[in-house]
Scaffold this motif. Structure first.
Motif, PDB file in Angstrom:
ATOM      1  N   UNK A 188      20.627   0.210  11.388  1.00  0.00           N
ATOM      2  CA  UNK A 188      20.051   0.792   9.774  1.00  0.00           C
ATOM      3  C   UNK A 188      18.882  -0.017  10.273  1.00  0.00           C
ATOM      4  N   UNK A 189      17.752   0.878   9.087  1.00  0.00           N
ATOM      5  CA  UNK A 189      16.799   0.304   8.805  1.00  0.00           C
ATOM      6  C   UNK A 189      16.513  -0.495   7.499  1.00  0.00           C
ATOM      7  N   UNK A 190      15.074  -0.242   7.174  1.00  0.00           N
ATOM      8  CA  UNK A 190      14.998  -0.920   5.944  1.00  0.00           C
ATOM      9  C   UNK A 190      13.993  -0.234   5.286  1.00  0.00           C
ATOM     10  N   UNK A 191      13.438  -0.763   3.902  1.00  0.00           N
ATOM     11  CA  UNK A 191      12.241  -0.678   2.791  1.00  0.00           C
ATOM     12  C   UNK A 191      11.633  -1.973   2.905  1.00  0.00           C
ATOM     13  N   UNK A 192      10.573  -1.977   2.381  1.00  0.00           N
ATOM     14  CA  UNK A 192      10.116  -2.899   2.039  1.00  0.00           C
ATOM     15  C   UNK A 192       8.464  -3.225   2.435  1.00  0.00           C
ATOM     16  N   UNK A 193       7.319  -4.195   1.709  1.00  0.00           N
ATOM     17  CA  UNK A 193       6.386  -4.369   2.138  1.00  0.00           C
ATOM     18  C   UNK A 193       5.800  -5.875   3.174  1.00  0.00           C
ATOM     19  N   UNK A 194       4.633  -6.043   2.705  1.00  0.00           N
ATOM     20  CA  UNK A 194       4.099  -6.905   3.389  1.00  0.00           C
ATOM     21  C   UNK A 194       2.737  -7.213   2.602  1.00  0.00           C
ATOM     22  N   UNK A 195       2.343  -7.986   1.900  1.00  0.00           N
ATOM     23  CA  UNK A 195       1.025  -8.307   1.300  1.00  0.00           C
ATOM     24  C   UNK A 195      -0.055  -8.579   2.045  1.00  0.00           C
ATOM     25  N   UNK A 196      -1.069  -8.199   2.246  1.00  0.00           N
ATOM     26  CA  UNK A 196      -2.504  -9.247   3.140  1.00  0.00           C
ATOM     27  C   UNK A 196      -3.404  -8.867   1.763  1.00  0.00           C
ATOM     28  N   UNK A 197      -4.230  -9.936   2.128  1.00  0.00           N
ATOM     29  CA  UNK A 197      -5.599  -9.860   1.231  1.00  0.00           C
ATOM     30  C   UNK A 197      -7.061  -9.969   1.789  1.00  0.00           C
ATOM     31  N   UNK A 198      -8.057  -8.916   1.899  1.00  0.00           N
ATOM     32  CA  UNK A 198      -8.978  -9.197   2.477  1.00  0.00           C
ATOM     33  C   UNK A 198      -9.715  -9.674   1.554  1.00  0.00           C
ATOM     34  N   UNK A 199     -11.741  -9.797   1.995  1.00  0.00           N
ATOM     35  CA  UNK A 199     -12.369 -10.618   1.535  1.00  0.00           C
ATOM     36  C   UNK A 199     -13.124 -10.144   0.344  1.00  0.00           C
ATOM     37  N   UNK A 200     -12.502  -8.744  -0.054  1.00  0.00           N
ATOM     38  CA  UNK A 200     -13.278  -8.052  -0.677  1.00  0.00           C
ATOM     39  C   UNK A 200     -11.909  -8.449  -2.301  1.00  0.00           C
ATOM     40  N   UNK A 201     -10.502  -8.735  -2.101  1.00  0.00           N
ATOM     41  CA  UNK A 201     -10.394  -8.648  -3.085  1.00  0.00           C
ATOM     42  C   UNK A 201     -10.093 -10.148  -3.688  1.00  0.00           C
ATOM     43  N   UNK A 202      -9.500  -9.641  -5.400  1.00  0.00           N
ATOM     44  CA  UNK A 202      -9.870 -11.061  -6.097  1.00  0.00           C
ATOM     45  C   UNK A 202      -8.195 -11.672  -5.673  1.00  0.00           C
ATOM     46  N   UNK A 203      -7.631 -12.759  -4.401  1.00  0.00           N
ATOM     47  CA  UNK A 203      -7.405 -13.073  -4.111  1.00  0.00           C
ATOM     48  C   UNK A 203      -6.135 -13.858  -5.638  1.00  0.00           C
ATOM     49  N   UNK A 204      -6.763 -13.971  -6.535  1.00  0.00           N
ATOM     50  CA  UNK A 204      -5.743 -14.146  -7.699  1.00  0.00           C
ATOM     51  C   UNK A 204      -5.065 -12.984  -8.419  1.00  0.00           C
ATOM     52  N   UNK A 205      -5.053 -11.797  -8.651  1.00  0.00           N
ATOM     53  CA  UNK A 205      -4.936 -10.901  -8.921  1.00  0.00           C
ATOM     54  C   UNK A 205      -3.662  -9.550  -7.738  1.00  0.00           C
ATOM     55  N   UNK A 206      -3.486 -10.014  -6.417  1.00  0.00           N
ATOM     56  CA  UNK A 206      -2.753  -9.317  -6.110  1.00  0.00           C
ATOM     57  C   UNK A 206      -1.790  -9.481  -6.163  1.00  0.00           C
ATOM     58  N   UNK A 207      -0.826  -8.575  -6.606  1.00  0.00           N
ATOM     59  CA  UNK A 207       1.076  -7.357  -5.894  1.00  0.00           C
ATOM     60  C   UNK A 207       1.494  -6.494  -6.412  1.00  0.00           C
ATOM     61  N   UNK A 208       2.431  -6.423  -5.065  1.00  0.00           N
ATOM     62  CA  UNK A 208       2.877  -5.617  -5.097  1.00  0.00           C
ATOM     63  C   UNK A 208       4.554  -5.627  -5.245  1.00  0.00           C
ATOM     64  N   UNK A 209       4.800  -4.427  -5.805  1.00  0.00           N
ATOM     65  CA  UNK A 209       6.732  -4.382  -5.775  1.00  0.00           C
ATOM     66  C   UNK A 209       7.621  -2.904  -5.971  1.00  0.00           C
ATOM     67  N   UNK A 210       8.445  -2.935  -5.452  1.00  0.00           N
ATOM     68  CA  UNK A 210       9.502  -2.192  -5.732  1.00  0.00           C
ATOM     69  C   UNK A 210      10.629  -2.422  -7.048  1.00  0.00           C
TER      70      UNK A 210
END
Length: 581
Positions: free
Chosen positions: A81-103
């Motif tokens: 068995x495997x999986x699908x998913x994601x890990x959210x990271x933020x770098x110095x160029x991001x607006x840290x208050x508006x970052x998101x990712x989803x399925x």
């Protein structure tokens, strides 16, 4: 940013898993059973049902952040068995208050999401969040959810991620939602370091999908035209459905499914036919909204010479059904055998059987439960069950036909049936008609072998139901003819005897005896053999040598019952020869 879709409907992502559908039962979690109006859409199914590309799910992102995609496919090449998913990271160029990712998944028009079972795990720091939510179709990641089903912040969780270890899924009621999403978000002041702010992985997902739309369609073909079916009959089913799509067309005979045909492509198939649930797929809308298919029914597999209730039914992928045809037909594939008797069932078959026309009752007062009584009339015994007659005799048989209450059945047709030794029953000739008192009398044909005799009554024109009497035993004596070339001779003269044995001669021939009467008894003085090639004829001579006074001799041919001869002992008429010294 709205959902990102490819020209084929879904944005291809390297992390999208293989997906398939199968048994709802797993090593962990309950075992729901699909019912009419509900089906199951499986994702990340493991085991023998190898995964395809992850279906229905789409990926959407907001902000300038990026996601670390380091998850396996749902089913690895070696079956793990495997999986699908994601890990959210933020770098110095991001607006840290508006970052998101989803399925997310959108319910297609005509279906709704009732519940979901997730085998999943994840974690989030103090400024991140992993959540499962319901949305309106096409909403953004930053839009407020219609309902938050689960939310994790500053923690980790594991809901059945390791299914093989017995992990139970998280079960969420979706309450007819149109869209479902699992997302990772940055809440505020998210740090910019190599560690994920929020991450999740889904090992398996199963949606219960509701569909209240009943399919519509029509059925045409010879299965629905001919009143009597034989051989292979077909029906063309054309169907439409506004929900999960047209799935299956089938023919039911007497309430049992005897033939079926699927609509659509491979996606419109039960992914795991080994279990009792036929409504398991890999899509939220697995079957076409409009399609046609042809069903072929082999009527040879149905009960012969009988009426059957035939229905044509169409099902959608949620089990909603529409009955397109409902009729009663006859099935008649086989010609009635010679003699109208079935050795397998030991029953007679109606010579006038007619399943295409309305039922006709045989006789006035006729019907089920009739009784037949037949007998040989006898002066010393009114009703005899056995009779022995000479070869050319025509014995009389009489019978009475009555209903279960002993009332006569008038103007009814009854059939004569006979059976010779070693043979099967046969219905002979044309039917006989009972009188207004239910009686019938007739004479049997001469020159036929010994046989059992019976009468058969069929109460209905469209049935082999029958009433039979108790068989009579008719013993027929062998027939023989004897001639002499002289009737008066002198002692030392020769007489030629000739004649024949009547009736059929066995292939091996017959032994017969030429006999003379001595006193009160006949004694054999010569044995002869007749064959089929000679048609039973014989010729022999005898010279008188010891007659010293005028004597009248009586001669006959005697035929003893023997192997292959279907007659009882018999003899010819007596011939006399006057011999003078």
């Amino acid at each position: 940013m709205a959902y990102m879709r490819s020209p084929h409907g879904l944005r291809p992502l390297a992390i999208l898993c293989g997906a398939t559908i199968a048994l709802l039962s797993t090593a962990a979690g309950p075992t729901p059973t699909a019912r009419a109006g509900t089906f199951t859409a499986w994702y990340c199914r493991t085991g023998s049902n190898a995964g395809l590309v992850l279906q229905d799910w789409v990926r959407f992102s907001v902000g300038v952040g990026y996601t670390l995609n380091n998850f396996d496919l749902c089913v690895t090449p070696d079956g793990r068995p495997g999986q699908f998913g994601l890990s959210l990271l933020v770098d110095s160029g991001n607006n840290p208050d508006s970052v998101g990712d989803a399925f997310a998944v959108d319910a297609p028009t005509g279906v709704r999401l009732s519940a979901v079972r997730l085998w999943w795990a994840g974690e989030a720091d103090a400024n991140g969040r992993v959540s499962a939510v319901t949305l309106r179709p096409g909403e953004l990641a930053t839009d407020p959810p219609m309902s938050t089903l689960a939310a994790y912040t500053n923690t980790s969780f594991d809901a059945g991620r390791t299914i093989e270890d017995g992990g139970a899924p998280a079960i969420y009621a979706l309450n007819a939602a149109q869209a479902f999403s699992v997302r990772a978000e940055c809440l505020a002041a998210c740090r910019t370091d190599p560690n994920p702010i929020a991450s999740f992985g889904i090992t398996r997902a199963a949606f219960s999908v509701s569909d209240s739309n009943v399919p519509e369609g029509q059925a045409t073909g010879d299965l629905l035209v001919d009143p009597v079916l034989a051989g292979h009959k077909s029906v063309i089913v054309q169907g439409t459905d506004r929900g999960a799509g047209v799935y299956l067309a089938r023919v039911l005979v007497d309430g049992e499914v005897r033939a079926s045909a699927a609509f659509g492509s491979r996606a419109c198939r039960d992914i795991d036919p080994s279990n009792a649930d036929p409504y398991e797929f890999a899509y939220l809308q697995p079957c076409p909204g409009s399609a046609s298919t042809t069903i072929l029914l082999d009527t040879m597999q149905l009960g012969e010479d009988a009426y059957h209730h035939v229905q044509v039914e169409m099902l959608d992928a949620a089990g909603n059904s529409a009955m397109l045809a409902d009729r009663t037909v006859g099935v008649d594939n086989q010609l009635l055998p010679a003699g109208f008797f079935d050795p397998a069932t030991r029953h007679f078959l109606n010579p006038l059987f007619d399943i295409a026309s309305p039922r006709r009752v045989n006789g006035v007062g006729g019907g089920s439960g009739a009784k037949l009584r037949l007998y040989f009339p006898n002066h010393r015994q009114a009703r005899a069950g056995t009779r022995t007659v000479r070869f050319r005799a025509r014995p009389t048989v009489r019978a009475q036909l009555s209903d279960a209450q002993q009332r006569p059945i008038a103007n009814a047709q009854v059939w004569l049936a006979t059976r010779t030794e070693g043979g099967e029953w046969r219905i002979e000739g044309q039917p006989l008609l009972t009188s207004r008192t239910g009686r019938v009398g007739f004479r049997l044909t001469e020159g036929l072998p010994s046989r059992a005799v019976n009468l058969v009554y069929f109460p209905y024109s469209d049935s082999h139901e029958q009433a039979v009497g108790r068989p009579l035993a008719l013993n027929v004596r062998a027939g023989a003819i004897l001639h002499t070339d002289r009737r008066v001779v002198r002692n030392r003269q020769r007489v030629t005897f000739s004649g024949s044995v009547e009736g059929s001669i066995p292939a091996g021939g017959l032994s017969i005896s030429l006999q003379a009467r001595v006193g009160h008894r006949y004694r054999s003085f010569r044995q002869l053999r007749v064959t089929p090639e000679s048609r039973g004829r014989f010729t022999t001579g005898y010279r008188f040598t010891a007659t010293t006074r005028t004597t009248r001799y009586r001669f006959r041919v005697f035929v003893l019952k023997q192997s292959g001869m279907p007659f009882a002992n018999g003899s010819s008429a007596v011939r006399t020869v006057l011999v003078r010294p």
